[in-house]
Write an enzyme that holds these catalytic residues in place. Structure first.
Site, PDB file in Angstrom:
ATOM      1  CE  LYS A 194      -4.127  -1.334   0.451  1.00 14.18           C
ATOM      2  NZ  LYS A 194      -5.652  -1.123  -0.591  1.00 14.18           N
ATOM      3  CE  LYS A 243      -7.259 -10.988  -3.201  1.00 14.73           C
ATOM      4  NZ  LYS A 243      -7.494 -10.882  -1.731  1.00 14.73           N
ATOM      5  CE  LYS A 290     -12.451  -2.683  -2.577  1.00 10.37           C
ATOM      6  NZ  LYS A 290     -13.591  -2.950  -1.727  1.00 10.37           N
TER       7      LYS A 290
END
Length: 342
Positions: free
Chosen positions: A125, A207, A210
């Protein structure tokens, strides 16, 4: 409605196991989210189940306030549309239960910097949001631990990428218990191996997420034409043989995994049913299966969102139920650490 006195009575002869699951209202719910999490919720009908709209967690990334206010009830409606009964389960917004933030602060004081530095999701992140590497992003696992431990959770359904968060939650709980006695239940992660990870349509070694480009994932809100278009464009390979081989044929293997999960068949059974066919037919089979799976969910979701009083009432009642349970744990923690309570 759940009988709270029975839930809180540790001497009850048939105390149900507690299941806890949380999803951020930070955008589209993908096919991967659905297969990996939402679709499995029915497996826990015999458990004491809590399903959280993790709106506090979403704040680690800058949000449009107006959009976040819409997405939180939208996700709750989706939970219900996917078959969760809000009378039998507790469906609530994280920010509606202050005990989450309160326990998180205390657990911060029992979590080591080195542990948080090792969290792979923080590193990922931080790279994605290099202009906003905030303290909340760093201590995210502690709030997640508070979420889980507040309800004396036994089982946490997670994807493989979240397993590390359950592990640090257990470490924190064990550390606290070693000082103050058996305060927290040690949770176990639940990962369905066959559907542990659904991959991106455009980059099948990653993976499905969204946060990736729109064509990389199928959203639970996509219409049939959009679903067909996205599946049709899914990356495969030049071999033109339908075979499950994640290492050498990740795109084809991903499509077979999706079909296997939605049809409740083994990958081998799906592979056999498509023997001798081409990639076009594989993609059409996947697209049609996804469309049929999503149709009743989308219809029910529209009904829920059209009723302006139903959802606010459900969320208010369920937050009260969650807070009732959470307060028992929080009071015990406050007493153990020595916080004066008049």
């Amino acid at each position: 409605m759940i009988n709270m006195s029975e839930v809180l009575n540790n001497n009850a002869p048939e105390k149900k196991q507690v299941i806890y699951s949380a999803v951020q209202p930070s955008g589209n719910i993908t096919l991967g989210n659905y297969i990996g999490a939402l679709r499995n919720f029915s497996l826990f009908e015999d458990k004491e189940s809590l399903f959280c709209v993790a709106d506090l967690h979403s704040l680690t990334v800058r949000q449009d306030p107006a959009q976040l206010r819409k997405r939180s009830p939208s996700l709750a409606a989706l939970y219900i549309a996917c078959g969760l009964d809000p009378e039998k389960n507790i469906i609530y917004c994280q920010s509606h239960v202050p005990a989450h933030a309160e326990l998180s602060w205390i657990l911060n004081c029992y979590t080591y910097m080195g542990e948080l530095n090792r969290m792979t999701q923080f590193k990922a992140k931080s790279q994605q949001h290099a202009d906003n590497i905030n303290a909340g992003l760093f201590t995210y696992p502690v709030l997640m631990a508070a979420d889980i431990l507040l309800y004396q959770t036994d089982i946490v359904p997670v994807g493989l990428d979240q397993k590390q968060h359950v592990e640090i939650c257990r470490d924190i709980a064990q550390r606290f218990n070693s000082v103050y006695g058996d305060v927290f239940t040690l949770p176990e992660p639940y990962i369905r191996k066959s559907t542990a990870k659904i991959m991106s349509l455009s980059e099948p070694t990653k993976k499905m997420s969204k946060s990736d480009p729109d064509e990389s994932f199928v959203s639970l809100f996509d219409d049939p034409d959009t679903i067909r278009r996205k599946i049709k464009r899914a990356v495969t390979d030049s071999e033109a043989q339908i075979r499950f081989d994640p290492e050498n044929k990740p795109g084809v293997s991903n499509l077979l995994t999706i079909l296997s999960a939605l049809k409740n068949q083994t990958v081998e059974e799906v592979e056999q049913s498509l023997s001798g066919l081409g990639y076009g037919q594989l993609k059409e089979a996947v697209a049609q299966t996804v469309i049929e799976e999503f149709a009743p969910i989308q219809a029910r979701y529209k009904e829920i969102m059209a009723d302006k009083t139903y959802l606010p009432t459900i969320l208010k009642e369920n937050a009260a139920r969650a807070q009732y349970l959470a307060q028992k744990t929080l009071r015990k923690v406050y007493k153990k650490v020595g916080l004066y309570q008049p």
